[in-house]
Scaffold this motif. Structure first.
Motif, PDB file in Angstrom:
ATOM      1  N   PHE A 192       0.835  -1.195   0.000  1.00 11.75           N
ATOM      2  CA  PHE A 192       0.000   0.000   0.000  1.00 11.75           C
ATOM      3  C   PHE A 192       0.876   1.253   0.000  1.00 11.75           C
ATOM      4  O   PHE A 192       2.047   1.223   0.377  1.00 11.75           O
ATOM      5  CB  PHE A 192      -0.910   0.009   1.228  1.00 11.75           C
ATOM      6  CG  PHE A 192      -1.917  -1.103   1.243  1.00 11.75           C
ATOM      7  CD1 PHE A 192      -3.131  -0.973   0.604  1.00 11.75           C
ATOM      8  CD2 PHE A 192      -1.636  -2.300   1.897  1.00 11.75           C
ATOM      9  CE1 PHE A 192      -4.056  -2.007   0.617  1.00 11.75           C
ATOM     10  CE2 PHE A 192      -2.555  -3.336   1.924  1.00 11.75           C
ATOM     11  CZ  PHE A 192      -3.763  -3.188   1.272  1.00 11.75           C
ATOM     12  N   ALA A 193       0.286   2.360  -0.408  1.00 13.81           N
ATOM     13  CA  ALA A 193       0.981   3.649  -0.361  1.00 13.81           C
ATOM     14  C   ALA A 193       0.984   4.113   1.099  1.00 13.81           C
ATOM     15  O   ALA A 193       0.145   4.910   1.530  1.00 13.81           O
ATOM     16  CB  ALA A 193       0.284   4.669  -1.265  1.00 13.81           C
ATOM     17  N   ASP A 194       1.935   3.614   1.852  1.00 13.93           N
ATOM     18  CA  ASP A 194       1.997   3.869   3.295  1.00 13.93           C
ATOM     19  C   ASP A 194       3.428   3.579   3.748  1.00 13.93           C
ATOM     20  O   ASP A 194       4.298   3.245   2.936  1.00 13.93           O
ATOM     21  CB  ASP A 194       0.994   2.979   4.024  1.00 13.93           C
ATOM     22  CG  ASP A 194       0.577   3.554   5.379  1.00 13.93           C
ATOM     23  OD1 ASP A 194       1.346   4.363   5.938  1.00 13.93           O
ATOM     24  OD2 ASP A 194      -0.503   3.184   5.876  1.00 13.93           O
ATOM     25  N   SER A 195       3.677   3.683   5.039  1.00 14.82           N
ATOM     26  CA  SER A 195       5.010   3.397   5.551  1.00 14.82           C
ATOM     27  C   SER A 195       5.286   1.897   5.496  1.00 14.82           C
ATOM     28  O   SER A 195       4.364   1.076   5.428  1.00 14.82           O
ATOM     29  CB  SER A 195       5.139   3.895   6.992  1.00 14.82           C
ATOM     30  OG  SER A 195       4.312   3.133   7.852  1.00 14.82           O
ATOM     31  N   ILE A 196       6.588   1.551   5.533  1.00 16.09           N
ATOM     32  CA  ILE A 196       6.965   0.132   5.572  1.00 16.09           C
ATOM     33  C   ILE A 196       6.382  -0.530   6.811  1.00 16.09           C
ATOM     34  O   ILE A 196       5.878  -1.656   6.760  1.00 16.09           O
ATOM     35  CB  ILE A 196       8.498  -0.007   5.543  1.00 16.09           C
ATOM     36  CG1 ILE A 196       9.033   0.331   4.143  1.00 16.09           C
ATOM     37  CG2 ILE A 196       8.921  -1.414   5.953  1.00 16.09           C
ATOM     38  CD1 ILE A 196      10.526   0.218   4.013  1.00 16.09           C
ATOM     39  N   LEU A 197       6.409   0.181   7.937  1.00 20.95           N
ATOM     40  CA  LEU A 197       5.883  -0.376   9.188  1.00 20.95           C
ATOM     41  C   LEU A 197       4.410  -0.735   9.038  1.00 20.95           C
ATOM     42  O   LEU A 197       3.982  -1.834   9.422  1.00 20.95           O
ATOM     43  CB  LEU A 197       6.081   0.621  10.329  1.00 20.95           C
ATOM     44  CG  LEU A 197       5.570   0.181  11.707  1.00 20.95           C
ATOM     45  CD1 LEU A 197       6.328  -1.052  12.179  1.00 20.95           C
ATOM     46  CD2 LEU A 197       5.687   1.308  12.716  1.00 20.95           C
ATOM     47  N   ASN A 198       3.605   0.176   8.490  1.00 25.05           N
ATOM     48  CA  ASN A 198       2.170  -0.094   8.344  1.00 25.05           C
ATOM     49  C   ASN A 198       1.902  -1.163   7.292  1.00 25.05           C
ATOM     50  O   ASN A 198       0.900  -1.883   7.379  1.00 25.05           O
ATOM     51  CB  ASN A 198       1.428   1.193   7.992  1.00 25.05           C
ATOM     52  CG  ASN A 198       1.349   2.151   9.155  1.00 25.05           C
ATOM     53  OD1 ASN A 198       1.463   1.748  10.306  1.00 25.05           O
ATOM     54  ND2 ASN A 198       1.163   3.437   8.871  1.00 25.05           N
ATOM     55  N   ASN A 199       2.779  -1.276   6.287  1.00 27.85           N
ATOM     56  CA  ASN A 199       2.628  -2.346   5.308  1.00 27.85           C
ATOM     57  C   ASN A 199       2.896  -3.706   5.934  1.00 27.85           C
ATOM     58  O   ASN A 199       2.345  -4.713   5.493  1.00 27.85           O
ATOM     59  CB  ASN A 199       3.565  -2.111   4.123  1.00 27.85           C
ATOM     60  CG  ASN A 199       2.905  -1.355   2.994  1.00 27.85           C
ATOM     61  OD1 ASN A 199       2.068  -1.888   2.265  1.00 27.85           O
ATOM     62  ND2 ASN A 199       3.249  -0.081   2.866  1.00 27.85           N
ATOM     63  N   MET A 201      16.862  -0.213   7.164  1.00 27.28           N
ATOM     64  CA  MET A 201      17.474   0.872   7.923  1.00 27.28           C
ATOM     65  C   MET A 201      18.297   1.797   7.030  1.00 27.28           C
ATOM     66  O   MET A 201      18.580   2.947   7.418  1.00 27.28           O
ATOM     67  CB  MET A 201      18.352   0.304   9.041  1.00 27.28           C
ATOM     68  CG  MET A 201      17.569  -0.476  10.097  1.00 27.28           C
ATOM     69  SD  MET A 201      16.142   0.445  10.750  1.00 27.28           S
ATOM     70  CE  MET A 201      16.970   1.829  11.547  1.00 27.28           C
ATOM     71  N   ARG A 202      18.673   1.330   5.833  1.00 27.15           N
ATOM     72  CA  ARG A 202      19.392   2.214   4.901  1.00 27.15           C
ATOM     73  C   ARG A 202      18.445   3.154   4.156  1.00 27.15           C
ATOM     74  O   ARG A 202      18.885   4.127   3.538  1.00 27.15           O
ATOM     75  CB  ARG A 202      20.178   1.377   3.888  1.00 27.15           C
ATOM     76  CG  ARG A 202      21.427   0.716   4.477  1.00 27.15           C
ATOM     77  CD  ARG A 202      22.352   0.212   3.382  1.00 27.15           C
ATOM     78  NE  ARG A 202      21.725  -0.843   2.593  1.00 27.15           N
ATOM     79  CZ  ARG A 202      21.829  -2.146   2.857  1.00 27.15           C
ATOM     80  NH1 ARG A 202      22.538  -2.548   3.911  1.00 27.15           N
ATOM     81  NH2 ARG A 202      21.248  -3.043   2.091  1.00 27.15           N
ATOM     82  N   LEU A 203      17.153   2.883   4.196  1.00 26.72           N
ATOM     83  CA  LEU A 203      16.171   3.744   3.538  1.00 26.72           C
ATOM     84  C   LEU A 203      15.951   5.005   4.373  1.00 26.72           C
ATOM     85  O   LEU A 203      16.053   4.972   5.599  1.00 26.72           O
ATOM     86  CB  LEU A 203      14.844   3.012   3.367  1.00 26.72           C
ATOM     87  CG  LEU A 203      14.849   1.781   2.443  1.00 26.72           C
ATOM     88  CD1 LEU A 203      13.507   1.044   2.539  1.00 26.72           C
ATOM     89  CD2 LEU A 203      15.116   2.210   1.001  1.00 26.72           C
ATOM     90  N   GLN A 214       8.152   5.944   3.316  1.00 22.03           N
ATOM     91  CA  GLN A 214       6.860   5.893   2.634  1.00 22.03           C
ATOM     92  C   GLN A 214       6.980   5.152   1.304  1.00 22.03           C
ATOM     93  O   GLN A 214       7.710   5.558   0.409  1.00 22.03           O
ATOM     94  CB  GLN A 214       6.327   7.308   2.389  1.00 22.03           C
ATOM     95  CG  GLN A 214       5.977   8.055   3.675  1.00 22.03           C
ATOM     96  CD  GLN A 214       4.836   7.397   4.429  1.00 22.03           C
ATOM     97  OE1 GLN A 214       3.798   7.096   3.872  1.00 22.03           O
ATOM     98  NE2 GLN A 214       5.048   7.185   5.735  1.00 22.03           N
ATOM     99  N   VAL A 215       6.257   4.060   1.235  1.00 25.33           N
ATOM    100  CA  VAL A 215       6.237   3.247   0.022  1.00 25.33           C
ATOM    101  C   VAL A 215       5.189   3.812  -0.926  1.00 25.33           C
ATOM    102  O   VAL A 215       4.070   4.111  -0.510  1.00 25.33           O
ATOM    103  CB  VAL A 215       5.886   1.778   0.349  1.00 25.33           C
ATOM    104  CG1 VAL A 215       5.836   0.940  -0.912  1.00 25.33           C
ATOM    105  CG2 VAL A 215       6.894   1.216   1.337  1.00 25.33           C
TER     106      VAL A 215
END
Length: 569
Positions: free
Chosen positions: A414-421, A448-450, A457-458
């Motif tokens: 989804f268009a959201d953070s990695i954590l929420n995905n 962690m490099r992102l 945000q993906v």
């Protein structure tokens, strides 16, 4: 619609009361003008005229305040009802079985959920209550006119049958026009959704001009449908103006004769001139609002078509254990997406708790279908599937899927953070659990490099990540939910060899604690499986360990030789 308005009865009745008030005060201004003209202006009474002007200004201010609150309440009612319907539609859609989406264009569902619902909102803000108000105003004004001078009223209404006939013709034409407009809106949304989603394919194969031509055709159809609808308006409203002019001419002709004969006062004729405009204005608005109502009804039919769809996965089961061992049994299972063609035929196998089962075979052999029916995305036609000895149809559906984690070949982010995905906004999953799962999969370092790490945000469908990175995110998502059964459907197909080697050991460690089903084209990834099933055209052709299947010199041996000989060339 009454069902949806029930929670907002206070706002609804406020709208009704304000509608009645507007209709009641509508003829007040012409009556004041008639009285002022006959009693004060013709008699040169300036002091009385001043008081009448004050009364008129007060009346207009009062009408403005009533109209303000009337507009506010009708819009509040409409927006609340539409919010509730949209929630119901979306909740209905997300619970439909996947078979429904296989046969329904996504763009059409988007149109139903957004455009059609916005059209329905106009029924409340500009349609139903407003139509009732205009009808009440017509009744009140006609009653006052008949009471004032019934003969003059009948003269004024002589063109009315012509207007009723024109209105009927217009109504029938607009109904078909609105159906056509909504159809092409849906087609336009469907085309845009599909082509924006598939933009990479269009550009890879240089199909921009061809697809633009297709879009141009659909867009022209949409334009032509709107032009036809507007053409009916452009004909009808001038006809109304002609009828109004005829009515006004009859009033002036007959009213002048009555004034000269001292049968009526000039104030009555002036008031009737205002009454005529007040009659025709609601009629014009009634037609416009009736078209809004028709558009809303067309949209409502399309929305309720979706709500009436009952293609749900049956959820009659009540068994919802907190934990399961993970034993899977397929007993004489037959399945078809369409009843005319069997995808799985008499499938029988058992996976014991903690074992790893690998499914191999050519594309279309039935591997993914096996997973789809285990998770009850689709229902089998014959046979039985059991989990820990209990028919999966006896499980509560959410509980069943809670115990099964799936990593698909086609990763959706989804268009959201990695954590929420990863957590899918599940508050029960802690950040520490996410970090631990990321480390076990081997994805922690790259995350962690992102920029922002887990808060990165993906973009839609993971456009800002490589295919391998997106696949790793899906691994974490499956593992952090701690399922008892883990399904990997071609899960390493999008990962390069170096990344695959990096996570292979982690996958083996994770699968050791749970029942696992692996679908893979790369036979090198499944050689350690406890059991391998070879599918061909929906049937199990072979079953055994890697060594056993090689010794059979059958389907699996041919697949193995073909793949590894190709690699060696």
């Amino acid at each position: 619609m009454a069902l949806y308005m029930r929670p907002y009865q206070g706002v609804f009745w406020a709208s009704v009361i304000l509608t009645i008030l507007l209709a009641a005060v509508a003829p007040a201004l012409p009556m004041l003008i008639e009285y002022t003209l006959d009693k004060y202006i013709l008699k040169s009474d300036s002091s009385g005229l001043t008081w009448m002007l004050i009364a008129m200004v007060t009346l207009l201010i009062g009408q403005t305040i009533i109209r303000y609150y009337h507009t506010l309440t009708t819009n509040v009612l409409g927006q609340n009802v539409i919010r509730d319907i949209r929630i119901q539609v979306f909740n209905h859609i997300i619970n439909l079985r996947l078979k429904y989406f296989d046969n329904t264009a996504l763009g059409k569902l988007i149109t139903r959920t957004i455009s059609d619902l916005e059209t329905i909102s106009n029924i409340f803000s500009q349609g139903l209550i407003q139509i009732i108000g205009d009808l009440l105003q017509l009744v009140v004004i006609l009653g006052v006119m008949l009471y004032t001078d019934w003969k003059l009223t009948l003269i004024v209404l002589i063109p009315m049958p012509l207007m009723l006939w024109a209105t009927y013709i217009f109504k029938e034409a607009m109904k078909s026009a609105f159906v056509e407009v909504r159809t092409w809106v849906s087609n336009l949304n469907t085309f845009l959704q599909e082509h924006i989603s598939g933009m990479a394919i269009i550009q890879y194969f240089s199909r921009e001009d061809q697809e633009m031509s297709k879009f141009d055709v659909i867009n022209k159809k949409h334009r032509d449908a709107n032009i036809r609808a507007n053409w009916y308006f452009s004909i009808f409203f001038p006809v109304l103006e002609i009828i109004l002019a005829i009515s006004t001419g009859l009033l002036v002709w007959y009213g002048s004769k009555q004034i000269l004969a001292n049968s009526i006062s000039p104030g009555v004729v002036v008031a009737f001139l205002m009454y005529i405009n007040m009659i025709f204005r609601p009629i014009r608005e009634l037609i416009d609002k009736f078209n809004t109502l028709q558009m809303g009804m067309v949209s409502a039919e399309r929305i309720f078509d979706v709500l009436d769809t009952d293609e749900f996965t049956p959820n009659h089961g009540t068994y919802a254990p907190e934990t399961i061992a993970g034993k899977i049994d397929f007993e004489k299972v037959w399945f078809a997406y369409n009843e005319e063609k069997w995808v799985l035929k008499d499938v029988n196998f058992t996976v014991n708790p903690g074992e790893t089962l690998a499914l191999v075979g050519a594309t279309g052999a039935g591997k993914s279908s096996t997973i789809n029916i285990l998770t009850r995305f689709y229902e089998i036609q014959k046979g039985k599937i059991s989990l820990d000895g209990v028919d999966i149809r006896d499980y509560e559906l959410t509980a069943l899927r809670h115990h099964i984690g799936v990593v698909l070949q086609d990763v959706f982010l989804f268009a959201d953070s990695i954590l929420n995905n990863i957590t899918l906004n599940n508050p029960a999953i802690t950040f520490d659990q996410v970090v631990e799962a990321a480390k076990r999969v081997g994805a922690y370092d790259f995350i962690m490099r992102l920029p922002g790490g887990f808060d990165f945000q993906v973009q839609e469908r993971g456009a800002t990540l490589s295919s391998g990175q997106a696949q790793l995110i899906s691994f974490i998502r499956a593992l952090v939910h701690n399922p008892s059964i883990l399904i990997l459907d071609e899960a390493t197909s999008s990962i390069d060899t170096e990344t695959e080697l990096l996570i292979q050991q982690a996958i083996e460690n994770i699968m050791a604690d749970r029942t696992s089903i692996v679908i893979a084209h790369r036979l090198s990834t499944i050689q350690k499986a406890d059991k391998i099933i070879v599918f061909d055209k929906g049937e199990i052709k072979e079953m055994g360990t890697h060594a056993e299947l090689l010794s059979f010199d059958g389907y699996y041996k041919k697949l193995y030789d073909l793949q590894f000989n190709s690699v060696g060339i």
